[in-house]
Design a protein around this motif. Structure first.
Motif, PDB file in Angstrom:
ATOM      1  N   PHE A 137       9.317  -3.247   3.374  1.00  0.00           N
ATOM      2  CA  PHE A 137       7.891  -2.892   3.291  1.00  0.00           C
ATOM      3  C   PHE A 137       7.682  -1.662   2.419  1.00  0.00           C
ATOM      4  N   HIS A 138       8.748  -1.169   1.788  1.00  0.00           N
ATOM      5  CA  HIS A 138       8.614  -0.007   0.899  1.00  0.00           C
ATOM      6  C   HIS A 138       8.881  -0.459  -0.539  1.00  0.00           C
ATOM      7  N   VAL A 139       7.819  -0.741  -1.258  1.00  0.00           N
ATOM      8  CA  VAL A 139       7.914  -1.275  -2.641  1.00  0.00           C
ATOM      9  C   VAL A 139       8.940  -2.409  -2.715  1.00  0.00           C
ATOM     10  N   GLY A 146      10.457   8.368   5.169  1.00  0.00           N
ATOM     11  CA  GLY A 146      11.568   9.318   5.213  1.00  0.00           C
ATOM     12  C   GLY A 146      11.505  10.460   4.212  1.00  0.00           C
ATOM     13  N   LYS A 147      10.328  10.717   3.624  1.00  0.00           N
ATOM     14  CA  LYS A 147      10.223  11.857   2.717  1.00  0.00           C
ATOM     15  C   LYS A 147       9.637  13.044   3.471  1.00  0.00           C
ATOM     16  N   PHE A 148       9.866  14.249   2.930  1.00  0.00           N
ATOM     17  CA  PHE A 148       9.289  15.424   3.580  1.00  0.00           C
ATOM     18  C   PHE A 148       7.776  15.294   3.612  1.00  0.00           C
ATOM     19  N   MET A 162      19.435  14.805 -12.396  1.00  0.00           N
ATOM     20  CA  MET A 162      18.135  14.481 -13.005  1.00  0.00           C
ATOM     21  C   MET A 162      17.864  13.009 -12.686  1.00  0.00           C
ATOM     22  N   GLN A 163      16.613  12.593 -12.862  1.00  0.00           N
ATOM     23  CA  GLN A 163      16.288  11.232 -12.433  1.00  0.00           C
ATOM     24  C   GLN A 163      16.710  10.186 -13.458  1.00  0.00           C
ATOM     25  N   GLY A 164      16.850  10.579 -14.738  1.00  0.00           N
ATOM     26  CA  GLY A 164      17.431   9.640 -15.686  1.00  0.00           C
ATOM     27  C   GLY A 164      16.563   9.326 -16.887  1.00  0.00           C
ATOM     28  N   CYS A 171      19.826   5.767  -5.229  1.00  0.00           N
ATOM     29  CA  CYS A 171      19.052   6.709  -4.426  1.00  0.00           C
ATOM     30  C   CYS A 171      17.755   7.056  -5.142  1.00  0.00           C
ATOM     31  N   GLY A 172      16.641   6.923  -4.457  1.00  0.00           N
ATOM     32  CA  GLY A 172      15.361   7.274  -5.066  1.00  0.00           C
ATOM     33  C   GLY A 172      14.341   7.538  -3.986  1.00  0.00           C
ATOM     34  N   GLY A 173      13.082   7.662  -4.395  1.00  0.00           N
ATOM     35  CA  GLY A 173      12.012   7.902  -3.429  1.00  0.00           C
ATOM     36  C   GLY A 173      11.745   9.380  -3.232  1.00  0.00           C
ATOM     37  N   ALA A 174      12.760  10.203  -3.431  1.00  0.00           N
ATOM     38  CA  ALA A 174      12.639  11.664  -3.390  1.00  0.00           C
ATOM     39  C   ALA A 174      13.854  12.190  -4.142  1.00  0.00           C
ATOM     40  N   ALA A 175      13.785  13.455  -4.565  1.00  0.00           N
ATOM     41  CA  ALA A 175      14.878  13.983  -5.378  1.00  0.00           C
ATOM     42  C   ALA A 175      16.177  14.015  -4.579  1.00  0.00           C
ATOM     43  N   ALA A 176      17.255  13.550  -5.197  1.00  0.00           N
ATOM     44  CA  ALA A 176      18.562  13.610  -4.552  1.00  0.00           C
ATOM     45  C   ALA A 176      19.133  14.997  -4.794  1.00  0.00           C
ATOM     46  N   TYR A 196       0.849  -1.208   0.000  1.00  0.00           N
ATOM     47  CA  TYR A 196       0.000   0.000   0.000  1.00  0.00           C
ATOM     48  C   TYR A 196       0.874   1.244   0.000  1.00  0.00           C
ATOM     49  N   THR A 197       0.496   2.229  -0.819  1.00  0.00           N
ATOM     50  CA  THR A 197       1.266   3.474  -0.831  1.00  0.00           C
ATOM     51  C   THR A 197       0.881   4.254   0.415  1.00  0.00           C
ATOM     52  N   SER A 198       1.847   4.996   0.940  1.00  0.00           N
ATOM     53  CA  SER A 198       1.547   5.797   2.130  1.00  0.00           C
ATOM     54  C   SER A 198       0.867   7.087   1.672  1.00  0.00           C
ATOM     55  N   GLY A 227       0.983  11.562 -11.377  1.00  0.00           N
ATOM     56  CA  GLY A 227       0.825  12.702 -10.462  1.00  0.00           C
ATOM     57  C   GLY A 227       2.135  13.446 -10.280  1.00  0.00           C
ATOM     58  N   ASP A 228       3.161  13.101 -11.055  1.00  0.00           N
ATOM     59  CA  ASP A 228       4.443  13.812 -10.992  1.00  0.00           C
ATOM     60  C   ASP A 228       4.595  14.693 -12.222  1.00  0.00           C
ATOM     61  N   VAL A 229       5.002  15.936 -11.985  1.00  0.00           N
ATOM     62  CA  VAL A 229       5.239  16.869 -13.085  1.00  0.00           C
ATOM     63  C   VAL A 229       6.722  16.812 -13.433  1.00  0.00           C
ATOM     64  N   MET A 281      23.940   6.756  -8.013  1.00  0.00           N
ATOM     65  CA  MET A 281      22.981   6.364  -9.052  1.00  0.00           C
ATOM     66  C   MET A 281      21.588   6.835  -8.645  1.00  0.00           C
ATOM     67  N   HIS A 282      21.115   7.850  -9.346  1.00  0.00           N
ATOM     68  CA  HIS A 282      19.825   8.448  -9.012  1.00  0.00           C
ATOM     69  C   HIS A 282      18.736   7.712  -9.806  1.00  0.00           C
ATOM     70  N   ALA A 283      17.630   7.375  -9.159  1.00  0.00           N
ATOM     71  CA  ALA A 283      16.556   6.666  -9.871  1.00  0.00           C
ATOM     72  C   ALA A 283      15.209   7.153  -9.365  1.00  0.00           C
ATOM     73  N   TYR A 284      14.194   6.843 -10.129  1.00  0.00           N
ATOM     74  CA  TYR A 284      12.843   7.310  -9.771  1.00  0.00           C
ATOM     75  C   TYR A 284      11.834   6.197 -10.002  1.00  0.00           C
ATOM     76  N   GLY A 285      10.850   6.147  -9.133  1.00  0.00           N
ATOM     77  CA  GLY A 285       9.765   5.196  -9.333  1.00  0.00           C
ATOM     78  C   GLY A 285       8.710   5.383  -8.264  1.00  0.00           C
ATOM     79  N   LEU A 286       7.681   4.572  -8.316  1.00  0.00           N
ATOM     80  CA  LEU A 286       6.586   4.656  -7.356  1.00  0.00           C
ATOM     81  C   LEU A 286       6.162   3.249  -6.945  1.00  0.00           C
ATOM     82  N   THR A 287       5.375   3.182  -5.886  1.00  0.00           N
ATOM     83  CA  THR A 287       4.803   1.909  -5.461  1.00  0.00           C
ATOM     84  C   THR A 287       4.074   1.257  -6.647  1.00  0.00           C
ATOM     85  N   GLU A 288       3.397   2.078  -7.439  1.00  0.00           N
ATOM     86  CA  GLU A 288       2.597   1.582  -8.563  1.00  0.00           C
ATOM     87  C   GLU A 288       3.463   1.047  -9.711  1.00  0.00           C
TER      88      GLU A 288
HETATM   89  P1  ADP Z   1       4.554   7.437  -1.234  1.00  0.00           P
HETATM   90  O1  ADP Z   1       5.699   8.372  -1.036  1.00  0.00           O
HETATM   91  O2  ADP Z   1       3.333   8.086  -1.763  1.00  0.00           O
HETATM   92  O3  ADP Z   1       4.369   6.460  -0.174  1.00  0.00           O
HETATM   93  P2  ADP Z   1       6.050   6.093  -3.251  1.00  0.00           P
HETATM   94  O4  ADP Z   1       7.154   5.599  -2.434  1.00  0.00           O
HETATM   95  O5  ADP Z   1       5.435   5.244  -4.241  1.00  0.00           O
HETATM   96  O6  ADP Z   1       4.886   6.495  -2.368  1.00  0.00           O
HETATM   97  O7  ADP Z   1       6.523   7.476  -3.828  1.00  0.00           O
HETATM   98  C1  ADP Z   1       6.502   7.792  -5.163  1.00  0.00           C
HETATM   99  C2  ADP Z   1       6.774   9.249  -5.344  1.00  0.00           C
HETATM  100  O8  ADP Z   1       8.041   9.611  -4.836  1.00  0.00           O
HETATM  101  C3  ADP Z   1       6.788   9.670  -6.786  1.00  0.00           C
HETATM  102  O9  ADP Z   1       5.503   9.895  -7.253  1.00  0.00           O
HETATM  103  C4  ADP Z   1       7.651  10.909  -6.752  1.00  0.00           C
HETATM  104  O10 ADP Z   1       6.890  12.055  -6.445  1.00  0.00           O
HETATM  105  C5  ADP Z   1       8.603  10.652  -5.621  1.00  0.00           C
HETATM  106  N1  ADP Z   1       9.920  10.223  -6.106  1.00  0.00           N
HETATM  107  C6  ADP Z   1      10.378   8.967  -6.198  1.00  0.00           C
HETATM  108  N2  ADP Z   1      11.648   8.954  -6.634  1.00  0.00           N
HETATM  109  C7  ADP Z   1      11.998  10.230  -6.843  1.00  0.00           C
HETATM  110  C8  ADP Z   1      13.179  10.875  -7.308  1.00  0.00           C
HETATM  111  N3  ADP Z   1      14.278  10.210  -7.627  1.00  0.00           N
HETATM  112  N4  ADP Z   1      13.151  12.213  -7.405  1.00  0.00           N
HETATM  113  C9  ADP Z   1      12.055  12.920  -7.080  1.00  0.00           C
HETATM  114  N5  ADP Z   1      10.925  12.374  -6.628  1.00  0.00           N
HETATM  115  C10 ADP Z   1      10.887  11.048  -6.506  1.00  0.00           C
END
Ligand code: ADP
Length: 539
Positions: free
Chosen positions: A226-228, A520-522, A354-356, A297-302, A180-182, A412-414, A319-326
């Motif tokens: 428990f996080h993705v 651990g995100k803002f 940049m995320q890549g 590193c991912g989950g939030a912008a590095a 489940y996403t938080s 939902g990400d711009v 190594m910067h990466a981006y993704g979501l639970t989905e």
């Molecule tokens: P939540 O934070 O809602 O529990 P997720 O862990 O699925 O769920 O978070 C996904 C969100 O985290 C993305 O939609 C995006 O906004 C943000 N995110 C993930 N990786 C990055 C990254 N490398 N840079 C910036 N934002 C990121």
């Protein structure tokens, strides 16, 4: 070509057959233990047999409330390979949310770390579907508990049969896991992962142009299981015979640094706050980090400052990466193209900030105000994705209709995309600051602030404004040595040459700490409420 099923069973079988001597290093409440994949595979079969004895059938959900350790890894395979569904539950969610998701997922059995037991004691009376509890503990005896019926993990394994055989007719499209996403508002939303999705995602993690996870690696997933699914690393690692180092409960930056040094970790993964903590530790004490080939590193912008510190000060590839639970989660990863290696150090760090670019196997489109955006690094739009490891719906949730349209998942990400195809996350749609009809990226301002030598952390939020609709306000945590010595004016002057005037925050508020989410995100919503109240009170 043949249609053979892509299931998790082949992963654990491969580890047992080809890498029986390779190790899982597991830190639990009582210290560090070592298991071979032969032992892990045998214990995994015993767990599958034990679960069957407790009445777990195909399609049943089995929840885990646990840290990163070998027992959780065994559950990662025993549950899905026996045809049930591994439901990893975020132990840092509020008790109400945990009760909601246990009931919503209809968990039949829960596996619980003994230190998490007190939390479950408080809410178990609300559970509507749970029929048995299994406690994961190093102790001989179970701790005192009111849960019923309750089983001791090790005793369950000891009395189970290791000649258990996984079913060989699992459908690759059957659910293997869920998470489940938080959600920042409302109840958490469930995502179901299929066997096929996890297998193909693991392939992407193994690509040299992905994270390049291989047998030669020693992987330390700091990101919680428990996080993705710890970003899929445990699946890929077991499949490839990679040595796994599991950091266990209540780890500290010191512990992470020690594990990297002692176990000669080559790849580790976590959110930026983890790496900020590690950098602070490395400033205080010298550790040998030379084994590391990648800090994922991912989950939030590095922030650029973190990347610079790892790469230039400590000589550790970032190594910067981006993704979501989905999205399982890997979507884009910031690997330089061969011809970008010739760029200056500064330019290379700009690219890594940049995320890549999109990993092979997925498709993306970015929808701006007038349809698909230009790849010019400036035009902004919402990122939509599709592919074999992207969810197609939320589990039994009417919010599916908002995010899943015409076969695409709207993130939902711009984002912006530059001429080379590198994506940059500008903001979450809901965190963008809309000022006078234009958009201001909170992430850009935060990252710029965090490159200032005095700043430990910075988060920027919108406050309502009569004339401009919204204006940015920055919340800053200074490093210990700079507290009381750095002024808001100084920070604004630092930002001035980097941004258009109307982007500059109206105010800078100094704080001791920035509230964070369970991963651990803002926590922007709480911060926004706090800042707005603070400003209202002052006026
Ligand atoms: P939540 O934070 O809602 O529990 P997720 O862990 O699925 O769920 O978070 C996904 C969100 O985290 C993305 O939609 C995006 O906004 C943000 N995110 C993930 N990786 C990055 C990254 N490398 N840079 C910036 N934002 C990121």
């Amino acid at each position: 070509m043949m249609q053979t099923a892509l299931t998790l069973t082949q992963m654990i079988n491969r580890a047992e057959k080809y890498f029986p001597k390779k190790q899982v290093v597991s830190r639990t409440a009582s210290g560090i233990k070592r298991f071979t994949y032969k032992e892990i595979a045998e214990r995994t079969r015993r767990l599958a047999d034990g679960l069957e004895t407790l009445g777990v059938e195909r399609g049943d959900k089995v929840g885990t409330l646990a840290w990163n350790h070998h027992r959780h890894l065994e559950a990662y395979f025993a549950i899905p390979c026996s045809g049930a569904v591994l439901h990893t539950i975020n132990i840092r969610l509020s008790p109400q949310h945990i009760a909601y998701i246990v009931n919503h997922a209809e968990d039949k059995v829960l596996l619980i770390d003994s230190d998490i037991l007190p939390l479950i004691e408080k809410i178990h009376s609300e559970f509507t579907t749970v029929q048995a509890y299994i406690i994961m503990t190093d102790e001989e005896e179970l701790p005192e508990t009111t849960l019923e019926p309750v089983y001791h993990y090790e005793k369950l394994l000891a009395s189970a049969d290791d000649s258990y055989e996984y079913p060989d007719d699992l459908d690759e499209n059957a659910p293997a896991g869920m998470c489940y996403t938080s959600a920042t508002t409302g109840n958490p939303k469930g995502v179901v992962y299929s066997h096929r999705g996890i297998v193909l995602h693991s392939m992407a993690l193994g690509l040299v142009d992905g994270a390049g996870v291989s047998e030669k690696d020693i992987a330390l997933p700091v990101v919680p299981m428990f996080h993705v699914n710890a970003w899929g690393l445990p699946f890929a690692a077991v499949w490839f015979g990679t040595t796994l180092v599991m950091p266990g409960p209540y780890f500290t930056p010191k512990l992470i640094a020690e594990l990297i040094e002692q176990e000669k970790v080559t790849i580790t993964a976590g959110v930026p706050t983890i790496w900020l903590g590690l950098l602070k530790e490395l400033d205080e004490k010298t550790y040998d980090m030379s084994s590391l080939r990648a800090v994922l590193c991912g989950g939030a912008a590095a922030p650029r400052g973190i990347i610079h510190a790892f790469e230039k000060k400590h000589n550790i590839p970032f190594m910067h990466a981006y993704g979501l639970t989905e999205t399982s989660p890997l979507v884009v990863i910031s690997n330089l193209k061969s011809y970008q290696e010739q760029l200056s150090d500064d330019e290379k760090i700009n690219i890594k900030a940049m995320q890549g670019i999109l990993v092979p196997g997925l498709e993306m489109k970015v929808i701006g105000k007038d349809g698909e955006i230009k790849w010019d690094g400036a035009e902004m739009g919402e990122l939509a994705l599709r592919g074999p490891w992207i969810a197609s719906e939320y589990y039994k949730d009417e919010r599916t209709a908002e995010a899943f349209k015409d076969g695409w998942f709207y993130t939902g990400d711009v984002v912006t995309v530059d001429e080379e195809g590198f994506m940059k996350i500008v903001d979450r749609t809901k965190d963008l600051i809309k000022s006078g009809g234009e958009w201001i990226s909170s992430v850009d301002l935060e990252n710029a602030l965090m490159t200032h030598e005095a700043v430990f952390e910075a988060a920027v939020v919108a406050v309502p404004h009569e004339q401009w609709q919204e204006r940015p306000v920055a919340c800053v945590v200074l490093k210990d040595d700079y507290t009381g010595k750095t002024s808001a004016e100084e920070l604004l002057q630092f930002l001035e040459p980097q941004f258009a005037k109307w982007w500059l925050p109206d105010e800078i508020i100094f704080m001791k700490e920035i509230p964070k989410t369970s991963v651990g995100k803002f926590l922007k919503r709480t911060l926004r409420d706090h800042v707005q109240k603070d400003i209202l009170q002052r006026n």
